[in-house]
Design a protein around this motif. Structure first.
Motif, PDB file in Angstrom:
ATOM      1  N   ASP A  25       0.841  -1.198   0.000  1.00 44.19           N
ATOM      2  CA  ASP A  25       0.000   0.000   0.000  1.00 44.19           C
ATOM      3  C   ASP A  25       0.875   1.247   0.000  1.00 44.19           C
ATOM      4  N   LEU A  26       0.293   2.349  -0.473  1.00 46.72           N
ATOM      5  CA  LEU A  26       1.002   3.625  -0.517  1.00 46.72           C
ATOM      6  C   LEU A  26       0.164   4.725   0.112  1.00 46.72           C
ATOM      7  N   PHE A  27       0.837   5.614   0.814  1.00 40.44           N
ATOM      8  CA  PHE A  27       0.217   6.823   1.353  1.00 40.44           C
ATOM      9  C   PHE A  27       0.777   8.008   0.586  1.00 40.44           C
ATOM     10  N   TYR A  28      -0.109   8.950   0.189  1.00 46.48           N
ATOM     11  CA  TYR A  28       0.332  10.100  -0.596  1.00 46.48           C
ATOM     12  C   TYR A  28      -0.289  11.373  -0.048  1.00 46.48           C
ATOM     13  N   VAL A  29       0.551  12.409   0.092  1.00 46.66           N
ATOM     14  CA  VAL A  29       0.079  13.709   0.537  1.00 46.66           C
ATOM     15  C   VAL A  29       0.864  14.778  -0.211  1.00 46.66           C
ATOM     16  N   GLU A  30       0.232  15.925  -0.448  1.00 51.46           N
ATOM     17  CA  GLU A  30       0.874  16.999  -1.197  1.00 51.46           C
ATOM     18  C   GLU A  30       1.171  18.188  -0.303  1.00 51.46           C
ATOM     19  N   SER A  31       2.283  18.866  -0.605  1.00 50.31           N
ATOM     20  CA  SER A  31       2.540  20.186  -0.059  1.00 50.31           C
ATOM     21  C   SER A  31       2.353  21.173  -1.208  1.00 50.31           C
ATOM     22  N   TYR A  32       2.824  22.395  -1.045  1.00 50.77           N
ATOM     23  CA  TYR A  32       2.547  23.418  -2.050  1.00 50.77           C
ATOM     24  C   TYR A  32       3.119  23.069  -3.418  1.00 50.77           C
ATOM     25  N   ASP A  33       4.345  22.553  -3.470  1.00 53.96           N
ATOM     26  CA  ASP A  33       4.992  22.341  -4.763  1.00 53.96           C
ATOM     27  C   ASP A  33       5.580  20.953  -4.927  1.00 53.96           C
ATOM     28  N   GLN A  34       5.150  20.003  -4.120  1.00 57.32           N
ATOM     29  CA  GLN A  34       5.666  18.657  -4.255  1.00 57.32           C
ATOM     30  C   GLN A  34       4.728  17.654  -3.593  1.00 57.32           C
ATOM     31  N   GLY A  35       4.904  16.393  -3.951  1.00 59.01           N
ATOM     32  CA  GLY A  35       4.125  15.327  -3.344  1.00 59.01           C
ATOM     33  C   GLY A  35       5.037  14.398  -2.566  1.00 59.01           C
ATOM     34  N   HIS A  36       4.488  13.780  -1.544  1.00 62.63           N
ATOM     35  CA  HIS A  36       5.255  12.826  -0.735  1.00 62.63           C
ATOM     36  C   HIS A  36       4.507  11.491  -0.734  1.00 62.63           C
TER      37      HIS A  36
END
Length: 274
Positions: free
Chosen positions: A219-230
């Protein structure tokens, strides 16, 4: 004699599409205006796409294949072209999203990209990409094809009530967007829950995030900040966020009650007014 722009097909997917369009058109003995007539568009548009000044849409590519008998060549190429219009930091996530068997998402302010109308997406993306809005909107619409394939992923969306009330693009755009959400009521693979303001504090106070589940991969968890994704597959993060998401689902309105709320907001807030 006209100055014909030379393209390097290896420079980018867009360059390759343009060079192939020119090659096939000339092989058929067609001028740009003549091909435009066949596709119900202008010769100028053909020229702009051939010289990479404009990004082709999927509809344009499919019309090309039909008009020129190219056996799906341009329909296949346009997938690469539109993917290349996504921000470079977002492409790894988009690739994984397309492979996922189960997508869970919490959205704190806007409707999830896979469920956006074109007009709503244009309003959202036009804020940050005013000069490239056509290209990025086309790329977002291309992402949505994952829901239309023969074996689509399960998509579970918990949507903050704020996303229903934040008037993006104007009342007409919002009404169309909420109407689209209601169309998914009968879709067995799409579930939409509204998280009302009255729940108060909840397990997603830090903002929007996505969880991707695969048939044969972690599984993967994904979250975004202003100019990039983690993006991470860290088991402890996945465990924590999965439990948090389950609590969100339990706290949010049922899909049936959510549809009732969406309908009410659509009619009372964005309906026709005398």
């Amino acid at each position: 004699m006209p100055n014909i722009q030379t393209l390097d097909p290896s420079a980018s997917p867009l360059n390759y599409f343009g060079s192939e369009l020119r090659r096939v058109r000339e092989a058929h003995g067609l001028k740009q205006a003549e091909l435009g007539t066949m596709l119900y568009c202008t010769g100028s548009l053909i020229g702009q796409i051939e010289t990479t000044k404009k990004v082709p849409t999927r509809e344009f590519a499919e019309a090309l294949d039909q008009a020129l008998g190219t056996d799906g060549l341009f329909s296949r190429l346009v997938s690469l072209v539109l993917r290349s219009q996504l921000p470079s930091w977002f492409r790894p996530y988009a690739d994984m999203e397309a492979k996922a068997a189960y997508i869970s998402t919490f959205q704190s302010q806007v409707v999830h990209g896979l469920l956006q109308t074109e007009a709503y997406a244009r309003a959202v993306l036009g804020v940050e990409h005013p000069r490239q809005v056509d290209e990025v909107v086309a790329a977002r619409m291309e992402r949505q094809r994952v829901l239309k394939r023969e074996n689509p992923p399960v998509l579970w969306v918990v949507l903050s009530e704020a996303a229903l009330l934040l008037e993006i693009g104007g009342r007409d755009v919002m009404r169309e967007q909420l109407a689209l959400l209601l169309e998914f009521q009968d879709d067995p693979w799409v579930n939409i829950q509204v998280l009302p303001f009255t729940v108060g504090q909840h397990t997603a106070m830090m903002g929007s995030f996505n969880l991707l589940r695969f048939d044969n991969d972690p599984d993967l968890f994904y979250v975004e900040s202003y100019d990039q994704g983690h993006m991470t597959a860290n088991p402890s993060v996945i465990k924590e966020r999965s439990v948090g998401y389950a609590r969100l689902q339990a706290t949010a309105l049922s899909p049936e009650d959510s549809a009732t709320v969406i309908t009410r907001v659509m009619e009372e807030r964005y309906g026709n007014r005398s």
